[in-house]
Design a protein around this motif. Sequence first.
Motif, mmCIF file in Angstrom:
data_model
loop_
_atom_site.group_PDB
_atom_site.id
_atom_site.type_symbol
_atom_site.label_atom_id
_atom_site.label_comp_id
_atom_site.label_asym_id
_atom_site.label_seq_id
_atom_site.Cartn_x
_atom_site.Cartn_y
_atom_site.Cartn_z
ATOM 1 N N UNK A 4 70.368 37.080 -72.245
ATOM 2 C CA UNK A 4 71.134 35.909 -71.802
ATOM 3 C C UNK A 4 72.400 36.304 -71.059
ATOM 4 N N UNK A 5 72.854 35.408 -70.160
ATOM 5 C CA UNK A 5 74.104 35.620 -69.447
ATOM 6 C C UNK A 5 75.255 34.945 -70.183
ATOM 7 N N UNK A 6 74.903 33.924 -70.938
ATOM 8 C CA UNK A 6 75.937 33.058 -71.509
ATOM 9 C C UNK A 6 75.428 32.533 -72.848
ATOM 10 N N UNK A 7 76.348 32.254 -73.740
ATOM 11 C CA UNK A 7 75.955 31.807 -75.082
ATOM 12 C C UNK A 7 76.678 30.504 -75.421
ATOM 13 N N UNK A 8 75.883 29.546 -75.914
ATOM 14 C CA UNK A 8 76.457 28.311 -76.466
ATOM 15 C C UNK A 8 76.177 28.315 -77.957
ATOM 16 N N UNK A 9 77.147 27.899 -78.743
ATOM 17 C CA UNK A 9 76.922 27.764 -80.187
ATOM 18 C C UNK A 9 77.230 26.325 -80.563
ATOM 19 N N UNK A 10 76.223 25.642 -81.073
ATOM 20 C CA UNK A 10 76.373 24.232 -81.451
ATOM 21 C C UNK A 10 76.402 24.126 -82.966
ATOM 22 N N UNK A 11 77.384 23.436 -83.475
ATOM 23 C CA UNK A 11 77.449 23.209 -84.917
ATOM 24 C C UNK A 11 77.868 21.764 -85.153
ATOM 25 N N UNK A 12 77.114 21.066 -85.940
ATOM 26 C CA UNK A 12 77.366 19.647 -86.236
ATOM 27 C C UNK A 12 77.580 18.834 -84.973
ATOM 28 N N UNK A 13 76.753 19.132 -83.982
ATOM 29 C CA UNK A 13 76.768 18.333 -82.762
ATOM 30 C C UNK A 13 77.844 18.695 -81.762
ATOM 31 N N UNK A 14 78.678 19.678 -82.083
ATOM 32 C CA UNK A 14 79.770 20.049 -81.181
ATOM 33 C C UNK A 14 79.570 21.469 -80.666
ATOM 34 N N UNK A 15 79.973 21.697 -79.435
ATOM 35 C CA UNK A 15 79.941 23.061 -78.902
ATOM 36 C C UNK A 15 81.180 23.792 -79.413
ATOM 37 N N UNK A 16 80.968 24.813 -80.230
ATOM 38 C CA UNK A 16 82.121 25.563 -80.748
ATOM 39 C C UNK A 16 82.293 26.888 -80.007
ATOM 40 N N UNK A 17 81.294 27.228 -79.184
ATOM 41 C CA UNK A 17 81.415 28.431 -78.358
ATOM 42 C C UNK A 17 80.651 28.214 -77.062
ATOM 43 N N UNK A 18 81.296 28.509 -75.935
ATOM 44 C CA UNK A 18 80.623 28.506 -74.634
ATOM 45 C C UNK A 18 81.252 29.651 -73.859
ATOM 46 N N UNK A 19 80.578 30.792 -73.844
ATOM 47 C CA UNK A 19 81.207 31.987 -73.279
ATOM 48 C C UNK A 19 80.160 32.936 -72.725
ATOM 49 N N UNK A 20 80.576 33.816 -71.793
ATOM 50 C CA UNK A 20 79.660 34.869 -71.344
ATOM 51 C C UNK A 20 79.247 35.747 -72.527
ATOM 52 N N UNK A 21 78.152 36.467 -72.372
ATOM 53 C CA UNK A 21 77.557 37.160 -73.520
ATOM 54 C C UNK A 21 78.531 38.104 -74.238
ATOM 55 N N UNK A 22 79.219 38.939 -73.481
ATOM 56 C CA UNK A 22 80.085 39.942 -74.120
ATOM 57 C C UNK A 22 81.154 39.265 -74.979
ATOM 58 N N UNK A 23 81.753 38.242 -74.406
ATOM 59 C CA UNK A 23 82.793 37.512 -75.124
ATOM 60 C C UNK A 23 82.186 36.807 -76.345
ATOM 61 N N UNK A 24 80.982 36.286 -76.148
ATOM 62 C CA UNK A 24 80.308 35.573 -77.237
ATOM 63 C C UNK A 24 79.996 36.512 -78.397
ATOM 64 N N UNK A 25 79.622 37.748 -78.077
ATOM 65 C CA UNK A 25 79.306 38.704 -79.150
ATOM 66 C C UNK A 25 80.541 38.964 -80.008
ATOM 67 N N UNK A 26 81.689 39.056 -79.353
ATOM 68 C CA UNK A 26 82.942 39.241 -80.108
ATOM 69 C C UNK A 26 83.189 38.047 -81.032
ATOM 70 N N UNK A 27 82.996 36.848 -80.457
ATOM 71 C CA UNK A 27 83.232 35.618 -81.237
ATOM 72 C C UNK A 27 82.279 35.561 -82.439
ATOM 73 N N UNK A 28 81.023 35.895 -82.183
ATOM 74 C CA UNK A 28 80.039 35.863 -83.274
ATOM 75 C C UNK A 28 80.412 36.871 -84.363
#
Lengths: 232, 450
Positions: B207-231
């Motif tokens: 993937x180029x980009x990651x979205x994380x949805x929790x309880x209907x809200x986007x809590x993460x929308x970031x490029x992959x590298x940044x998303x991996x840090x967040x995760x």
Amino acid sequence: MSPVPAAALLAGLAAAALLADRTISVAAIALVLFAICLRAPASRRRVYLLGAMLSGLGVFLVSPFVASIGSHVLWSGPTVPVLGRLDVTSEELREALFQGLRLTAVALAFAAYALLLDHDRLVQAAGFARRSVLAIALATRLVPTLERDAAGLVEALRGRGVEVAGLHGRARLVSPLLAGSLERALNLAEAMEARGYGRPGATRSPQPAWGGREWLALALGALAVVAGALWL
Amino acid sequence: MALARVENLSFRYPEAPGPALDGVSLELERGEVVALLGPSGGGKSSLLRALAGLVPHFHGGSFGGRVEVAGRDTRNTRPAELAGDVATLFQDPEDQVVFTRVAAEVAFGLENIGTPSAFILPRAAAALDAVGAEHLADRRVAELSGGELQRVCLASVLALEPGLLLLDEPTSQLDPDGAEEAIELARAAGAAVVVSEQRPDRVLGASDRVLFLDRGRIVLDAPRAEALDWLARNRPAWLPREAELRGREPEGEPACRLDAVSFGYVPEKPVLADAALDLRRGEVVALTGPNGSGKTTLAKIAAGLLEANSGTVARSGRACYLSQDPGRYLVRERVEDEVALAVDGDLERARAALAELGLAGYGARHPRDLSSGERERLALAAVLVAEPDLLVLDEPTRGVDPERKDELTALLRAQAHTRATLVVTNDRVFAAAVADRSVSTADDREAALV
């Protein structure tokens, strides 16, 4: 063979059974259709043949009690409210046999359609009324789908150590089977909508040209209808 | 201009207690691959449905905000009219099949969107070829394994050559190689691809980009590298993990032994030939192998649901089997009654089993009111409650998010000493975490599997 003339032939035989006046003619048509059904694998044809036979038998057993024809009484029973006097005459038995065979023949024609025809090609070949043909094809799949779902439920129960035994045990599966069937129908409708079903301008996959067998089947279907109306 | 634009989207299903989507905004560009992650019931499928126009057209409910795909407002455009520009692969392949044969199934969408007749069969064949399923073209859909069917469904959407490809857990029934191929194929199609996945290791790499949805809200929308840090900081269970399958020697008293077992649903097509399997009390064994190689068949024989055509099967004590399909555990009207079926109606044991699977308080609900993830856990509770001597689980992590998967791993490990456990799975990470050793149906099926 292309499924369109095959379906026409089966429809012609069913129509002939409905139009014929003689019991022996209807019996012969039912026999022909039974023989056609035997070409399907034994495991698949069992449910359909059983359904066709039981439907005919049901008509044969019930109709003498609700009909009131003939004067040669074979058995005389009590008077029942609404139905009147329960008696059985030889004319009623003959009529019951005739109607029972008729229903069996029509059910066998449907069984042959469900078991032996390629429904995919039938839908793809439908030049008009494609939605109706698809609806019939999907409805035809209901019996094998329910059969497979029932087997799945029974297997899952056995996997929990619960044996499904007797009529009561099987009857308890009817409600979850129907609920599951409705749920699946909704999911399928959603998937079909997402794949463009119902949009104007649909096209068809190319269909193979008809040969001699296809035209012969079509002619035999038409001949069966005429024979049923005039001679049988 | 963005291919798809979602502005402040909120959506609530009819009669649902809360919103499935709440203030979601995002843009999708052609050619990007977006991993859509999040727990079960977090709104991933609802977002995909909104992008396909199925929400609100098909589902009803209350809809706020705006979704625009290929320049068209989805409130004014029926999903069928979006088909072709958008293509959706749904979670359950069995519920999206219209035709009885594979070639006709793949051609269906092409016919609907008005593809010229001469191009329909070549495009269907090319799509089947792309997913490695060209040999299935003339097969009946009902005869396919779950993984084969998923490939066929993937071919059906790829054949449409859409601008926006929505994949809802596209690899849930695929073996690892098939899963990687599926994501790569989607990328190669040049479309904007949104992949909802419960197995992040299968999608994050592509993937180029990651979205994380929790309880209907986007809590993460970031490029992959940044998303991996967040995760790593916030949701470590969602990070890709190394999967090293263990290879301990079998030990403990025998619970089930299969010797020289052969089986075929029809005599001319053997599924298993001279297979062997040895399961011992106290161990968890992972049964892996490619789609269609006979894993489920072997598991059913071990559990006593199928009789082998030849060979010997020895089993001691009670065996229980969890089917791949959680829809088969919806027989009763109440969740706790469903679970109590296996223990002669003992509701106390049923409630305890439900609590272990995180379903405490669900006892009085109707099983069909549960989400797909909750149904998976209900099915598991319905089997675990029996405390069997041999537990056979067929793809128990299908549709289960990583956090729940960790809980399941912990539960199976904690109870491992009480029984022999056979887990049929294509989830390599789960297999590595839960199993003491693994056996495979791959390659030489005549070789002993022990």
